[in-house]
Design a protein around this motif. Structure first.
Motif, PDB file in Angstrom:
ATOM      1  N   ASP A 350       8.734   5.988  -2.550  1.00 20.75           N
ATOM      2  CA  ASP A 350       7.575   6.589  -3.228  1.00 20.75           C
ATOM      3  C   ASP A 350       6.284   6.070  -2.580  1.00 20.75           C
ATOM      4  O   ASP A 350       6.090   4.860  -2.429  1.00 20.75           O
ATOM      5  CB  ASP A 350       7.623   6.194  -4.706  1.00 20.75           C
ATOM      6  CG  ASP A 350       6.610   6.945  -5.562  1.00 20.75           C
ATOM      7  OD1 ASP A 350       5.546   7.334  -5.035  1.00 20.75           O
ATOM      8  OD2 ASP A 350       6.885   7.134  -6.762  1.00 20.75           O
ATOM      9  N   PRO A 351       5.374   6.960  -2.198  1.00 26.73           N
ATOM     10  CA  PRO A 351       4.099   6.519  -1.605  1.00 26.73           C
ATOM     11  C   PRO A 351       3.249   5.666  -2.539  1.00 26.73           C
ATOM     12  O   PRO A 351       2.277   5.043  -2.081  1.00 26.73           O
ATOM     13  CB  PRO A 351       3.395   7.836  -1.271  1.00 26.73           C
ATOM     14  CG  PRO A 351       4.474   8.850  -1.177  1.00 26.73           C
ATOM     15  CD  PRO A 351       5.505   8.426  -2.167  1.00 26.73           C
ATOM     16  N   ALA A 352       3.590   5.606  -3.807  1.00 25.51           N
ATOM     17  CA  ALA A 352       2.887   4.689  -4.693  1.00 25.51           C
ATOM     18  C   ALA A 352       3.126   3.245  -4.273  1.00 25.51           C
ATOM     19  O   ALA A 352       2.304   2.366  -4.563  1.00 25.51           O
ATOM     20  CB  ALA A 352       3.345   4.892  -6.140  1.00 25.51           C
ATOM     21  N   PHE A 353       4.236   2.995  -3.557  1.00 26.36           N
ATOM     22  CA  PHE A 353       4.583   1.643  -3.126  1.00 26.36           C
ATOM     23  C   PHE A 353       4.398   1.459  -1.616  1.00 26.36           C
ATOM     24  O   PHE A 353       3.805   0.469  -1.179  1.00 26.36           O
ATOM     25  CB  PHE A 353       6.032   1.326  -3.523  1.00 26.36           C
ATOM     26  CG  PHE A 353       6.294   1.482  -4.986  1.00 26.36           C
ATOM     27  CD1 PHE A 353       5.772   0.582  -5.906  1.00 26.36           C
ATOM     28  CD2 PHE A 353       7.048   2.544  -5.465  1.00 26.36           C
ATOM     29  CE1 PHE A 353       6.003   0.724  -7.264  1.00 26.36           C
ATOM     30  CE2 PHE A 353       7.292   2.695  -6.809  1.00 26.36           C
ATOM     31  CZ  PHE A 353       6.768   1.797  -7.722  1.00 26.36           C
ATOM     32  N   VAL A 354       4.925   2.369  -0.843  1.00 26.39           N
ATOM     33  CA  VAL A 354       4.763   2.331   0.620  1.00 26.39           C
ATOM     34  C   VAL A 354       3.881   3.516   0.973  1.00 26.39           C
ATOM     35  O   VAL A 354       4.339   4.643   1.108  1.00 26.39           O
ATOM     36  CB  VAL A 354       6.114   2.379   1.337  1.00 26.39           C
ATOM     37  CG1 VAL A 354       5.926   2.476   2.841  1.00 26.39           C
ATOM     38  CG2 VAL A 354       6.932   1.136   0.997  1.00 26.39           C
ATOM     39  N   ALA A 355       2.597   3.244   1.093  1.00 27.52           N
ATOM     40  CA  ALA A 355       1.590   4.302   1.117  1.00 27.52           C
ATOM     41  C   ALA A 355       1.067   4.542   2.524  1.00 27.52           C
ATOM     42  O   ALA A 355       1.324   3.779   3.457  1.00 27.52           O
ATOM     43  CB  ALA A 355       0.432   3.939   0.179  1.00 27.52           C
ATOM     44  N   GLY A 356       0.325   5.624   2.652  1.00 27.92           N
ATOM     45  CA  GLY A 356      -0.356   5.965   3.886  1.00 27.92           C
ATOM     46  C   GLY A 356      -1.538   6.846   3.586  1.00 27.92           C
ATOM     47  O   GLY A 356      -1.706   7.319   2.455  1.00 27.92           O
ATOM     48  N   PHE A 357      -2.347   7.082   4.602  1.00 27.06           N
ATOM     49  CA  PHE A 357      -3.521   7.923   4.387  1.00 27.06           C
ATOM     50  C   PHE A 357      -3.122   9.343   4.010  1.00 27.06           C
ATOM     51  O   PHE A 357      -3.886  10.059   3.357  1.00 27.06           O
ATOM     52  CB  PHE A 357      -4.385   7.949   5.649  1.00 27.06           C
ATOM     53  CG  PHE A 357      -5.052   6.640   5.971  1.00 27.06           C
ATOM     54  CD1 PHE A 357      -4.967   5.558   5.110  1.00 27.06           C
ATOM     55  CD2 PHE A 357      -5.781   6.493   7.137  1.00 27.06           C
ATOM     56  CE1 PHE A 357      -5.587   4.350   5.405  1.00 27.06           C
ATOM     57  CE2 PHE A 357      -6.410   5.300   7.453  1.00 27.06           C
ATOM     58  CZ  PHE A 357      -6.312   4.222   6.578  1.00 27.06           C
ATOM     59  N   CYS A 358      -1.926   9.778   4.419  1.00 26.12           N
ATOM     60  CA  CYS A 358      -1.468  11.123   4.052  1.00 26.12           C
ATOM     61  C   CYS A 358      -1.266  11.236   2.541  1.00 26.12           C
ATOM     62  O   CYS A 358      -1.566  12.269   1.944  1.00 26.12           O
ATOM     63  CB  CYS A 358      -0.157  11.449   4.748  1.00 26.12           C
ATOM     64  SG  CYS A 358      -0.233  11.531   6.541  1.00 26.12           S
ATOM     65  N   SER A 359      -0.717  10.182   1.958  1.00 23.19           N
ATOM     66  CA  SER A 359      -0.399  10.208   0.536  1.00 23.19           C
ATOM     67  C   SER A 359      -0.290   8.773   0.044  1.00 23.19           C
ATOM     68  O   SER A 359       0.540   8.020   0.539  1.00 23.19           O
ATOM     69  CB  SER A 359       0.921  10.955   0.295  1.00 23.19           C
ATOM     70  OG  SER A 359       1.295  10.918  -1.066  1.00 23.19           O
ATOM     71  N   TYR A 360      -1.131   8.384  -0.907  1.00 21.95           N
ATOM     72  CA  TYR A 360      -1.057   7.021  -1.406  1.00 21.95           C
ATOM     73  C   TYR A 360      -1.422   6.973  -2.881  1.00 21.95           C
ATOM     74  O   TYR A 360      -2.175   7.788  -3.403  1.00 21.95           O
ATOM     75  CB  TYR A 360      -1.960   6.080  -0.607  1.00 21.95           C
ATOM     76  CG  TYR A 360      -3.433   6.419  -0.606  1.00 21.95           C
ATOM     77  CD1 TYR A 360      -4.292   5.929  -1.579  1.00 21.95           C
ATOM     78  CD2 TYR A 360      -3.958   7.226   0.397  1.00 21.95           C
ATOM     79  CE1 TYR A 360      -5.644   6.234  -1.577  1.00 21.95           C
ATOM     80  CE2 TYR A 360      -5.314   7.535   0.416  1.00 21.95           C
ATOM     81  CZ  TYR A 360      -6.155   7.033  -0.571  1.00 21.95           C
ATOM     82  OH  TYR A 360      -7.479   7.339  -0.549  1.00 21.95           O
ATOM     83  N   GLY A 361      -0.823   5.988  -3.554  1.00 23.95           N
ATOM     84  CA  GLY A 361      -1.095   5.796  -4.959  1.00 23.95           C
ATOM     85  C   GLY A 361      -2.451   5.132  -5.179  1.00 23.95           C
ATOM     86  O   GLY A 361      -2.944   4.393  -4.324  1.00 23.95           O
TER      87      GLY A 361
END
Length: 416
Positions: A350-361
């Motif tokens: 889940d991007p909420a935990f392993v995030a990036g500029f594309c998708s982040y929590g």
């Protein structure tokens, strides 16, 4: 050597039969029967017959034993690998691994072939020549061994060239994030920095104990910053995949991370025991098992087994089917086939935990890593990652009751 004995006693005579079974590491088995008799001169026929029948019975036991458990008698017991920091492989090359690294543990043993926790030995019949592999990856086994964790043989790997390793560039931000992150500083002991050129190697040795020089492609200068999807850029990213595949074949779990990733908490907490491969994603539809999520191969964890080794080989071969593409869209194109044909257990984080500029929590209380993806250009990546690292430092300095108000600064150099 296995021994057994049968003793025959009566009022007039006595006899003893010793049966010795000798075993060697080869496939041949020598069985010797040594009979020692202490029989008086006048031995009755009944006693002699009883003794001979006893010998026949003893031989029958030996034959049955060999038929049921031949492997115990025809080979030495294998040495069971207790997961440790060492690994089998060629001796380290001083020119390719950091001389400041501690020596490998001499107490490590070779992995047992039948241990289900470990991958099968490398398949020497694969499409590439093994001698060329050994030359290309000289010293890699020793470098990985020094950096890997002792309990489960996991190594964190990133790759840098001169442009990314220069003072004030991405490598400095990358290492600083480990030092200021929440519980991430100890992970630096298990980070192997792969330098793609001599200048990057020199810079790595000035900053970090675990470094490895990898220059796979002749005639390609990996030192300068590479324009996205240029010929040299493609050689660079596909060379990383060859190295990752080699680490799997050495029997190590691999957490690969691009150097444009900030490590703020330990992301391994979000890697499940079920998954062969756990990958970050640019687009997440809510189901970690959903094959339709869009992967980002700049951050992934993979365990060594027959499925993942075959996956890495198939992934690299697919390059020819997608000319001009880097490794990430190729993986996205073939991922369903890897799951269906190889049985690959693929999961997304889940991007909420392993995030990036594309998708982040938005919750700084959950995020483990922040990746400067969806961003083209070295200068833009440095600018926005430096801003986000400043956001993190402000967050950690806040009192506990105010941290829920913290927010990321929009990465304006990359997203505009």
């Amino acid at each position: 050597m296995y021994f057994g004995s049968i003793i025959f006693l009566d009022g007039k005579s006595q006899g003893k039969a010793y049966i010795g079974v000798s075993a060697s590491t080869g496939q041949k088995l020598a069985v010797s029967l040594v009979i020692w008799l202490l029989v008086p001169e006048a031995m009755g026929s009944r006693q002699a017959a009883a003794f001979l029948l006893g010998c026949v019975a003893a031989l029958t036991v030996v034959v049955l034993l060999l038929q049921r458990r031949p492997e115990e008698l025809t080979s030495r017991a294998p040495l069971l690998q207790v997961f440790g920091g060492g690994g089998a492989g060629p001796s380290p090359s001083p020119s390719q691994s950091s001389s400041s690294s501690p020596p490998a543990d001499s107490n490590n043993t070779t992995a047992a072939a039948g241990d289900p926790r470990l991958p099968p030995p490398p398949n020497h019949g694969e499409d590439e020549d093994e001698d060329e592999d050994e030359e290309e990856f000289r010293g890699l086994a020793a470098a990985v061994s020094r950096a890997a964790t002792a309990d489960d043989r996991t190594v964190i790997i990133t790759c840098v060239n001169q442009a990314w390793a220069a003072p004030g560039s991405l490598l400095d931000l990358f290492l600083e994030s480990f030092r200021v992150g929440d519980g991430t500083a100890p992970l630096l002991r298990h980070l192997l920095i792969v330098a793609m050129d001599a200048a990057a190697m020199a810079r790595c040795r000035a900053l970090h104990p675990h470094c490895y020089l990898y220059s796979p492609a002749r005639g390609v200068d990996f030192a300068p910053a590479k324009p996205f999807l240029s010929r040299d850029y493609l050689e660079l990213v596909w060379s990383k995949l060859r190295l990752q595949r080699r680490v799997l074949r050495l029997g190590y779990s691999l957490l690969f991370t691009d150097a444009d990733v900030l490590w703020l908490r330990n992301p391994l907490k979000h890697v499940t025991a079920y998954a062969d491969m756990t990958v970050s994603c640019d687009v997440f539809f809510g189901d970690p098992d959903g094959v339709d999520n869009f992967p980002n191969t700049g951050f992934f964890h993979v365990r060594p087994n027959s499925r993942t080794i075959a996956m890495a080989a198939a992934w690299h071969r697919a390059r020819d089917r997608f000319p001009g593409k880097n490794e990430q869209p190729v993986f996205n194109a073939i991922k369903k086939g890897l799951v269906a044909d190889l049985g690959l257990r693929l999961q997304y984080i889940d991007p909420a935990f392993v995030a990036g500029f594309c998708s982040y929590g938005r919750d700084l209380g959950k995020v483990c890593t922040m990746h400067a993806n969806c961003c083209v250009g070295l200068r833009a990546k440095i600018t926005d990652l430096r801003t986000l690292l400043h956001d993190w430092k402000n967050y950690t300095a806040m009192p506990h009751w105010a941290k829920h108000q913290a927010k990321w600064t929009v990465p304006g150099a990359c997203i505009h």
